[in-house]
Scaffold this motif. Structure first.
Motif, mmCIF file in Angstrom:
data_model
loop_
_atom_site.group_PDB
_atom_site.id
_atom_site.type_symbol
_atom_site.label_atom_id
_atom_site.label_comp_id
_atom_site.label_asym_id
_atom_site.label_seq_id
_atom_site.Cartn_x
_atom_site.Cartn_y
_atom_site.Cartn_z
ATOM 1 N N ASP A 1 4.127 -7.465 4.762
ATOM 2 C CA ASP A 1 2.906 -7.435 5.573
ATOM 3 C C ASP A 1 1.650 -7.664 4.743
ATOM 4 N N GLY A 2 1.824 -7.916 3.449
ATOM 5 C CA GLY A 2 0.678 -8.192 2.585
ATOM 6 C C GLY A 2 0.074 -6.969 1.926
ATOM 7 N N HIS A 3 0.678 -5.802 2.125
ATOM 8 C CA HIS A 3 0.163 -4.620 1.435
ATOM 9 C C HIS A 3 0.469 -4.738 -0.051
ATOM 10 N N ARG A 4 -0.469 -4.302 -0.848
ATOM 11 C CA ARG A 4 -0.391 -4.419 -2.301
ATOM 12 C C ARG A 4 -0.420 -3.044 -2.932
ATOM 13 N N LEU A 5 0.464 -2.847 -3.892
ATOM 14 C CA LEU A 5 0.440 -1.636 -4.707
ATOM 15 C C LEU A 5 -0.120 -2.029 -6.061
ATOM 16 N N MET B 1 8.464 6.991 -0.229
ATOM 17 C CA MET B 1 7.944 7.307 -1.546
ATOM 18 C C MET B 1 6.416 7.211 -1.542
ATOM 19 N N THR B 2 5.805 7.999 -2.386
ATOM 20 C CA THR B 2 4.358 7.914 -2.556
ATOM 21 C C THR B 2 4.027 6.703 -3.432
ATOM 22 N N LYS B 3 2.750 6.352 -3.483
ATOM 23 C CA LYS B 3 2.346 5.237 -4.336
ATOM 24 C C LYS B 3 2.708 5.496 -5.792
ATOM 25 N N GLN B 4 2.482 6.707 -6.257
ATOM 26 C CA GLN B 4 2.789 7.024 -7.655
ATOM 27 C C GLN B 4 4.293 6.937 -7.910
ATOM 28 N N GLU B 5 5.108 7.407 -6.980
ATOM 29 C CA GLU B 5 6.558 7.298 -7.133
ATOM 30 C C GLU B 5 6.999 5.831 -7.144
ATOM 31 N N LEU B 6 6.357 5.011 -6.298
ATOM 32 C CA LEU B 6 6.674 3.577 -6.285
ATOM 33 C C LEU B 6 6.295 2.911 -7.605
ATOM 34 N N ARG B 7 5.169 3.310 -8.180
ATOM 35 C CA ARG B 7 4.765 2.750 -9.478
ATOM 36 C C ARG B 7 5.800 3.090 -10.553
ATOM 37 N N GLN B 8 6.269 4.329 -10.557
ATOM 38 C CA GLN B 8 7.279 4.745 -11.532
ATOM 39 C C GLN B 8 8.585 3.984 -11.314
ATOM 40 N N PHE B 9 8.978 3.828 -10.062
ATOM 41 C CA PHE B 9 10.187 3.074 -9.724
ATOM 42 C C PHE B 9 10.072 1.638 -10.214
ATOM 43 N N MET B 10 8.926 0.999 -9.958
ATOM 44 C CA MET B 10 8.735 -0.393 -10.364
ATOM 45 C C MET B 10 8.679 -0.522 -11.884
ATOM 46 N N ARG B 11 8.137 0.451 -12.569
ATOM 47 C CA ARG B 11 8.111 0.429 -14.036
ATOM 48 C C ARG B 11 9.549 0.396 -14.575
ATOM 49 N N ARG B 12 10.423 1.207 -13.991
ATOM 50 C CA ARG B 12 11.829 1.209 -14.405
ATOM 51 C C ARG B 12 12.487 -0.139 -14.082
ATOM 52 N N GLN B 13 12.177 -0.693 -12.914
ATOM 53 C CA GLN B 13 12.752 -1.982 -12.516
ATOM 54 C C GLN B 13 12.331 -3.080 -13.493
ATOM 55 N N LYS B 14 11.052 -3.108 -13.825
ATOM 56 C CA LYS B 14 10.537 -4.151 -14.720
ATOM 57 C C LYS B 14 11.244 -4.136 -16.067
#
Length: 173
Positions: free
Chosen positions: A123-127, A1-14
């Protein structure tokens, strides 16, 4: 997933975990207090939480020098937290300290930075939220221990990274 797709996914999760945020925030604060870096740190960079981030307010009762980020244009500057009476609503409806900026030449005094994120990986990567505020701030803190702060469901297997991204040194959830 792209960063933007991950942000949308996490918004739904939250949205499915909102009722857990207060209890999880208390757990995050307990975990932070148990770290050796917290216990030894004198000067700490925190953040005032957005509604979907771990709240760290109870940490302000500790005998430390606390700095908070303040949005100025496209950057974050740091100011010392001196109590709620010296706060005002800033960008994105976040409470920010009023007063003078913490001098850039003193950033080396910051021993610990508690860093929020939309998600982290092992690995410490942050979105982040996509505006790059922390991407521009964290390189100014090369010797500061960076502790990513999040709820348990915000840990992902992998987050896409770019050469300018600064990884966190550890995670507290």
């Amino acid at each position: 997933m792209t960063k933007q797709e991950l942000r949308q996914f996490m918004r739904r999760q939250k949205s499915g975990y909102v009722e857990h945020f207060p209890v999880w925030s208390e757990s995050v604060c307990r975990a932070i207090r148990q770290t050796a870096v917290w216990q030894s740190a004198h000067t700490v960079l925190l953040y005032h939480a957005l509604p979907d981030e771990p709240r760290l307010d109870e940490l302000f009762s500790e005998p430390k020098v606390f700095l908070l980020p303040v949005v100025v244009g496209n950057d974050l500057v740091l100011r010392q937290y001196r109590g709620d009476a010296e706060m005002q609503e800033g960008a994105f409806h976040i409470q920010e300290p009023i007063g003078e900026d913490f001098p850039l030449q003193r950033y080396s005094e910051i021993e610990l930075a508690l860093v929020p994120g939309v998600a982290f990986d092992g690995d410490g990567h942050r979105l982040g939220r996509g505006r790059g505020y922390y991407d521009r701030l964290l390189p100014r803190l090369p010797k500061t221990y960076k502790l990513g702060v999040c709820f348990p469901f915000q840990i992902l297997d992998s987050i896409p990274s770019e050469p300018h991204d600064v990884c966190v040194d550890g995670l507290c959830l």
